[in-house]
Design a protein around this motif. Sequence first.
Motif, mmCIF file in Angstrom:
data_model
loop_
_atom_site.group_PDB
_atom_site.id
_atom_site.type_symbol
_atom_site.label_atom_id
_atom_site.label_comp_id
_atom_site.label_asym_id
_atom_site.label_seq_id
_atom_site.Cartn_x
_atom_site.Cartn_y
_atom_site.Cartn_z
ATOM 1 N N GLU A 152 0.822 -1.213 0.000
ATOM 2 C CA GLU A 152 0.000 0.000 0.000
ATOM 3 C C GLU A 152 0.854 1.259 0.000
ATOM 4 O OE1 GLU A 152 -2.404 -0.442 3.463
ATOM 5 O OE2 GLU A 152 -3.658 -2.003 2.563
ATOM 6 N N LEU A 153 1.907 1.267 0.808
ATOM 7 C CA LEU A 153 2.772 2.442 0.884
ATOM 8 C C LEU A 153 3.486 2.721 -0.428
ATOM 9 C CD1 LEU A 153 4.272 1.915 4.435
ATOM 10 C CD2 LEU A 153 2.833 3.824 3.710
ATOM 11 N N VAL A 154 4.033 1.679 -1.029
ATOM 12 C CA VAL A 154 4.751 1.853 -2.299
ATOM 13 C C VAL A 154 3.782 2.337 -3.371
ATOM 14 C CG1 VAL A 154 5.978 0.642 -4.136
ATOM 15 C CG2 VAL A 154 6.601 0.252 -1.759
ATOM 16 N N ALA A 155 2.591 1.782 -3.421
ATOM 17 C CA ALA A 155 1.608 2.224 -4.415
ATOM 18 C C ALA A 155 1.231 3.687 -4.195
ATOM 19 C CB ALA A 155 0.368 1.339 -4.354
ATOM 20 N N SER A 156 1.066 4.079 -2.956
ATOM 21 C CA SER A 156 0.700 5.456 -2.658
ATOM 22 C C SER A 156 1.818 6.427 -3.034
ATOM 23 C CB SER A 156 0.376 5.573 -1.164
ATOM 24 O OG SER A 156 0.171 6.917 -0.818
ATOM 25 N N VAL A 157 3.048 6.079 -2.705
ATOM 26 C CA VAL A 157 4.178 6.960 -3.012
ATOM 27 C C VAL A 157 4.404 7.037 -4.511
ATOM 28 C CG1 VAL A 157 6.673 7.239 -2.759
ATOM 29 C CG2 VAL A 157 5.280 6.663 -0.775
ATOM 30 N N VAL A 158 4.289 5.926 -5.200
ATOM 31 C CA VAL A 158 4.471 5.927 -6.660
ATOM 32 C C VAL A 158 3.408 6.805 -7.308
ATOM 33 C CG1 VAL A 158 4.229 4.468 -8.716
ATOM 34 C CG2 VAL A 158 5.693 3.750 -6.851
#
Length: 163
Positions: free
Chosen positions: A16-22
């Motif tokens: 979730e974090l990586v998707a949000s930051v990307v």
Amino acid sequence: MTDPAKVRRHAERVRELVASVVRSQIKDPRLGMITITDARITADLRDATVFYTVLGDAAAQAGTAAALDSAKGLLRSTVGKALGLRHSPTLTFVLDDVQDQVKHIDDLLAAARNADAEVQRLAARAEYAGEPQPYRIEDEDEAGDGDADVNEGADQARGGDQR
């Protein structure tokens, strides 16, 4: 050892974090239409593997891989701060080739359907190798005489002529 449920929760949080930051913070023009599909983290919570797919050709995939590689530091620091772990997990990005596997499976299913259709076509034209009725059926006239023949055969099998 770390609790497997805790590892799964952290892996989901990493995804979730990586998707949000990307989506919100990375402004690299090489970044294509990316979807973060899965994340897996080791039991010691030190290494995380993030799986992604990219819409487009090989050039778009290569550009996205380069953009993710250059943004790895930002992503790692964001994940480390959000998870609150002693050590931020190292991130490894792996291109998820789901579309290629789906195409391969579809091709295999189409080949199986064609083979089944060919078998059905051959079975529709098939004939028996021998007679249509392979079992011996006695006529009603011979059925009465057949009982006597059976009794005689049984007497001879016992060892003698009982007449």
